[in-house]
Design a protein around this motif. Structure first.
Motif, PDB file in Angstrom:
ATOM      1  N   HIS A 184     -22.558  60.930 -22.117  1.00  0.00           N
ATOM      2  CA  HIS A 184     -21.881  60.544 -23.359  1.00  0.00           C
ATOM      3  C   HIS A 184     -21.467  61.786 -24.149  1.00  0.00           C
ATOM      4  O   HIS A 184     -20.338  61.851 -24.673  1.00  0.00           O
ATOM      5  N   PHE A 185     -22.364  62.760 -24.237  1.00  0.00           N
ATOM      6  CA  PHE A 185     -21.993  64.029 -24.890  1.00  0.00           C
ATOM      7  C   PHE A 185     -20.741  64.596 -24.229  1.00  0.00           C
ATOM      8  O   PHE A 185     -19.802  65.040 -24.888  1.00  0.00           O
ATOM      9  N   ASP A 186     -20.778  64.623 -22.915  1.00  0.00           N
ATOM     10  CA  ASP A 186     -19.672  65.201 -22.169  1.00  0.00           C
ATOM     11  C   ASP A 186     -18.383  64.419 -22.427  1.00  0.00           C
ATOM     12  O   ASP A 186     -17.319  65.009 -22.637  1.00  0.00           O
ATOM     13  N   ASN A 187     -18.496  63.096 -22.434  1.00  0.00           N
ATOM     14  CA  ASN A 187     -17.312  62.276 -22.710  1.00  0.00           C
ATOM     15  C   ASN A 187     -16.736  62.590 -24.090  1.00  0.00           C
ATOM     16  O   ASN A 187     -15.522  62.739 -24.251  1.00  0.00           O
ATOM     17  N   LEU A 188     -17.609  62.675 -25.086  1.00  0.00           N
ATOM     18  CA  LEU A 188     -17.132  62.963 -26.444  1.00  0.00           C
ATOM     19  C   LEU A 188     -16.495  64.350 -26.508  1.00  0.00           C
ATOM     20  O   LEU A 188     -15.491  64.561 -27.186  1.00  0.00           O
ATOM     21  N   SER A 189     -17.105  65.284 -25.807  1.00  0.00           N
ATOM     22  CA  SER A 189     -16.587  66.660 -25.853  1.00  0.00           C
ATOM     23  C   SER A 189     -15.217  66.763 -25.206  1.00  0.00           C
ATOM     24  O   SER A 189     -14.448  67.673 -25.510  1.00  0.00           O
ATOM     25  N   ARG A 190     -14.907  65.848 -24.306  1.00  0.00           N
ATOM     26  CA  ARG A 190     -13.640  65.906 -23.573  1.00  0.00           C
ATOM     27  C   ARG A 190     -12.514  65.143 -24.252  1.00  0.00           C
ATOM     28  O   ARG A 190     -11.383  65.157 -23.773  1.00  0.00           O
ATOM     29  N   ARG A 191     -12.809  64.461 -25.339  1.00  0.00           N
ATOM     30  CA  ARG A 191     -11.750  63.680 -25.980  1.00  0.00           C
ATOM     31  C   ARG A 191     -10.659  64.616 -26.493  1.00  0.00           C
ATOM     32  O   ARG A 191     -10.920  65.753 -26.885  1.00  0.00           O
ATOM     33  N   GLN A 192      -9.437  64.100 -26.501  1.00  0.00           N
ATOM     34  CA  GLN A 192      -8.311  64.922 -26.934  1.00  0.00           C
ATOM     35  C   GLN A 192      -8.464  65.277 -28.415  1.00  0.00           C
ATOM     36  O   GLN A 192      -9.192  64.636 -29.150  1.00  0.00           O
ATOM     37  N   ARG A 193      -7.722  66.288 -28.809  1.00  0.00           N
ATOM     38  CA  ARG A 193      -7.808  66.744 -30.201  1.00  0.00           C
ATOM     39  C   ARG A 193      -7.626  65.581 -31.152  1.00  0.00           C
ATOM     40  O   ARG A 193      -6.721  64.763 -30.991  1.00  0.00           O
ATOM     41  N   ASN A 194      -8.499  65.533 -32.136  1.00  0.00           N
ATOM     42  CA  ASN A 194      -8.431  64.523 -33.202  1.00  0.00           C
ATOM     43  C   ASN A 194      -8.660  63.095 -32.717  1.00  0.00           C
ATOM     44  O   ASN A 194      -8.362  62.158 -33.438  1.00  0.00           O
ATOM     45  N   ASP A 195      -9.192  62.960 -31.519  1.00  0.00           N
ATOM     46  CA  ASP A 195      -9.671  61.645 -31.105  1.00  0.00           C
ATOM     47  C   ASP A 195     -11.179  61.644 -31.343  1.00  0.00           C
ATOM     48  O   ASP A 195     -11.941  62.225 -30.578  1.00  0.00           O
ATOM     49  N   TRP A 196     -11.563  60.997 -32.423  1.00  0.00           N
ATOM     50  CA  TRP A 196     -12.978  60.983 -32.822  1.00  0.00           C
ATOM     51  C   TRP A 196     -13.591  59.604 -32.576  1.00  0.00           C
ATOM     52  O   TRP A 196     -14.493  59.172 -33.294  1.00  0.00           O
ATOM     53  N   SER A 197     -13.099  58.947 -31.552  1.00  0.00           N
ATOM     54  CA  SER A 197     -13.616  57.624 -31.215  1.00  0.00           C
ATOM     55  C   SER A 197     -15.141  57.654 -31.110  1.00  0.00           C
ATOM     56  O   SER A 197     -15.709  58.595 -30.548  1.00  0.00           O
ATOM     57  N   PHE A 198     -15.753  56.627 -31.609  1.00  0.00           N
ATOM     58  CA  PHE A 198     -17.213  56.440 -31.642  1.00  0.00           C
ATOM     59  C   PHE A 198     -17.914  57.342 -32.656  1.00  0.00           C
ATOM     60  O   PHE A 198     -19.104  57.210 -32.879  1.00  0.00           O
ATOM     61  N   MET A 199     -17.208  58.281 -33.250  1.00  0.00           N
ATOM     62  CA  MET A 199     -17.869  59.266 -34.103  1.00  0.00           C
ATOM     63  C   MET A 199     -17.593  59.056 -35.590  1.00  0.00           C
ATOM     64  O   MET A 199     -18.160  59.756 -36.429  1.00  0.00           O
TER      65      MET A 199
END
Lengths: 181, 537
Positions: free
Chosen positions: B34-49
């Motif tokens: 999950h950390f890795d997935n969040l870290s890979r999101r495109q710029r300014n995609d803060w989904s789930f956060m």
């Protein structure tokens, strides 16, 4: 120990233009040739200053003959109350300390030079109704006028004395090597 | 210390050995995913956060989520996967990149103007753009500590390069940011210049700490800076962390210590009046967050404090579960105050740091039962849920920081894990040991440690299903150690000497420059041992 090696110039310390507790004008140039130990405080301080001045007195005792190379300076952050005569009387308990005061503007300039925080606040326990909480750090200015170290209030007298001995020894070695070149 | 079960704590060395041999279980791997997935999101995609409070003003802001993910990766590396830097380093780098994004720090333009309900006398200060120059320790300390921690853990000084930590905002649509001589919104730092800046702010403030919002010196928010100073000292020598932590302790002694009369830690002090502000609401985060981090340098106090306040926050539930007291509603005047306190999450982290298995497992059991654990793209997390409790009265509130990060952190941590990381993360010679230096994106590493006494690198790895990317493991520090033998699930699959691969029977093994490349097939998880019978000297 700071992030900068003791003995190298620190980004604090600088010019000041004040009056000593005998009423004589002094500047940062006045103390060239000695190690100036600079501490800011105010004579109505009930805890921090007496503790810090007592600790520095102990340090001077621990330094033995090297203490003669030190000039402890106590700069007030409360110039409205701490006139030269007040400071002289206050410092009688700590022989060797020289009190420095001045106008509000002169004191503010000195505080800015050393990045000292101090701000007046109400204090019902004080006879005049206010105190001036301040940062409690001792700065070391070397004989060339460069701020080379600083000590937190949390260090013991033994630790401070050892740091000063190290600085003196390093300076001595540098001077000796320069003289030999 | 004894755990709440009365068990004597296993020594940290034994514990570390246990945790590295055990490696990661399925849940822990899914948290890392999950950390890795969040870290890979495109710029300014803060989904789930995205949390409750607009504008990143709150305790659950992106900066905290990104930073504590990085801290959790650090704990994982040190305590569970010491020989797998390649499994964690890319994620760590991406988290650092993300914390430099304007969306994370631009709240400072507004916060720097001061005022607010606690400091109305300071309202109207000019806005500041540079988010690390002055105050705002609630952001700057995380950038500082993450970058320095990265250097310590991975022996990679990329953030020491001038300008490597650059904060930049540009828009063509307003302001004068694009005009020559206009307002400069590009601020260039590196880990050392930033560290130096924070250090001198500490000195100027008499070690009381650096403010978050102007005039608000929070105890908790200065803990990451101390951790950062320690990382600096591990890299450069010196004793900055000791100096600052001693000064910090002494500065708070002017208030009688860090704890107020109500038995809870002061939240913050007003720097202009030197007035401490107690945790009047006895909010759990006010105790647990500080203590989870201060266990690094102030462990004796924290252990005693844990025993004194835990019972005020944690309640026993059915079946060995533990829960927390619901927060008292807070208002300012008639206005309710809502924010992401992360009370449950921080108490879970604190229990993990203190090695209190009973409380930790009880809180985790409650979370599993009442907080809807979810798997998305292989990553495990607890989705945001704003309702404090359900119809039966079970605590159900999950903030993004808690659900994305803190439960994972607590699961990945070991007793006194952060303290050990702070004191000495690696033994001498660590970076010369064989390790998994580069891990292909498709590979998941469950276990990786080097047994120096037996000259054997142990690792368990497999190729993730449905995960794009290469499936090559690249091993470092393999050559010039004599003959070696690689076994997979007990069968010899490759051999070599100090210079080259002799044969690869059922695995493609190849020397590429200074690395040994193993091309893994998409198959089930396998356990590998790479050993040097001659001792690997």
């Amino acid at each position: 120990m700071s992030t900068l090696r003791p003995g190298s110039a620190l980004p604090v310390g600088g010019a000041f233009d004040l009056v000593d507790h005998d009423g004589r004008p002094v500047t940062h140039e006045t103390f060239r040739g000695a190690y100036a130990l600079v501490f800011f405080g105010f004579t109505h301080c009930r805890v921090v200053c007496p503790r810090a001045l007592g600790r520095l007195s102990t340090v001077l005792g621990l330094l033995g003959p090297d203490a003669a190379r030190m000039q402890p300076l106590y700069i007030t952050v409360d110039p409205e109350r701490d006139h030269p005569s007040v400071m002289k009387a206050f410092l009688a308990r700590w022989p060797g300390f020289l009190g420095l005061t001045g106008s509000r503007e002169q004191i503010e300039a000195a505080k800015a030079a050393f990045h000292v925080f101090a701000r007046r606040r109400d204090d019902p326990e004080d006879p005049n109704g206010y105190a001036v909480p301040h940062t409690a750090i001792t700065y070391v200015i070397d004989p060339e006028g460069v701020c080379v170290d600083h000590f937190t209030d949390a260090l013991s007298a033994d630790e401070v004395a050892e740091r000063l001995r190290t600085l003196i020894a390093r300076n001595h070695r540098l001077n000796a090597s320069e003289a030999g070149e | 210390m004894k755990t709440s079960d009365g068990e004597t704590r296993v020594s940290s060395l034994e514990r570390r050995r246990e945790s590295v041999v055990a490696g990661l279980d399925a849940k822990q791997l899914a948290y890392l995913r999950h950390f890795d997935n969040l870290s890979r999101r495109q710029r300014n995609d803060w989904s789930f956060m995205i949390g409750r409070t607009p504008n990143q003003m709150d305790f659950g802001g992106y900066r905290f989520q990104l930073a504590y993910m990085a801290y959790a990766l650090a704990l994982t590396h040190v305590h569970r996967l010491p020989a797998a830097p390649g499994a964690l380093r890319p994620t760590f780098q991406r988290l650092i990149s993300k914390i430099l994004e304007p969306e994370v720090w631009m709240y400072w333009r507004d916060s720097s103007k001061a005022g607010g309900i606690w400091n109305p006398h300071l309202a109207g200060r000019p806005e500041q753009w540079d988010p690390v120059a002055h105050d705002n320790i609630m952001y700057s300390a995380y950038v500082q500590s993450m970058a320095l921690m990265y250097n310590v853990l991975f022996d990679d000084a990329r953030y020491a390069a001038p300008g490597s930590l650059t904060l930049e905002y540009f828009t063509p649509f307003w302001g004068d940011g694009g005009k020559p001589g206009g307002l400069d919104r590009k601020f260039e730092y590196d880990q050392f210049s930033l560290n130096e800046n924070l250090y001198w702010q500490m000195v100027r403030n008499g070690y009381l700490g650096i403010a978050c919002e102007p005039n608000c010196v929070f105890q908790i928010c200065n803990q990451p800076a101390i951790i950062g100073f320690r990382m600096h000292d591990l890299l450069k020598g010196g004793s900055t962390a000791d100096e600052v932590s001693r000064g910090f302790r002494q500065a708070w002694e002017q208030f009688g210590g860090p704890v107020a009369n109500n038995g809870h830690l002061y939240l913050y002090a007003a720097s202009d009046t030197r007035t401490p502000v107690p945790n009047a609401g006895e909010l759990p985060w006010g105790d647990a967050w500080y203590a989870s981090l201060a266990n690094t340098w102030n462990g004796e106090f924290v252990e005693k404090y844990y025993a004194s306040v835990l019972g005020k926050h944690v309640l026993e539930g059915p079946d060995g579960t533990r829960t927390i007291r619901p927060p008292k509603p807070r208002t300012f005047g008639a206005r309710p105050i809502e924010n992401d306190t992360c009370d449950f999450g921080w108490l879970t982290v604190w229990a993990s740091e203190m090695g209190d298995a009973t409380t930790l497992e009880g809180l985790q059991r409650h979370a599993e039962r009442h907080m809807r654990p979810t798997v998305y793209e292989g990553g495990r997390f607890f989705p945001r849920h704003d309702e404090v409790s359900d119809a039966e009265g079970n605590y159900t509130c999950v903030e993004p920081l808690t659900g994305n990060v803190l439960f994972a952190y607590a699961s990945l941590n070991v007793p006194h894990g952060l303290r050990q990381l702070y004191e000495q993360p690696w033994a001498p010679g660590h970076f010369a040991e064989p390790n998994l230096a580069i891990v292909g994106d498709a590979i998941e590493v469950h276990r990786a440690y080097y047994d120096d006494a037996r000259a054997t690198l142990h690792f368990t790895a497999g190729v993730r299903e449905n995960r794009p990317g290469d499936s090559v493991l690249r091993l470092a520090n393999i050559w010039d150690r004599g003959s070696w033998e690689l076994q997979r699930d007990g069968q010899v699959v490759a051999t070599g000497d100090g210079q080259q691969v002799h044969e690869g029977r059922r695995v493609e093994a190849r020397r590429t420059e200074h690395l040994l490349d193993l091309h893994l097939e998409r198959n089930e998880l396998s356990t590998y041992t790479l050993s040097w019978p001659g001792g690997g000297a």
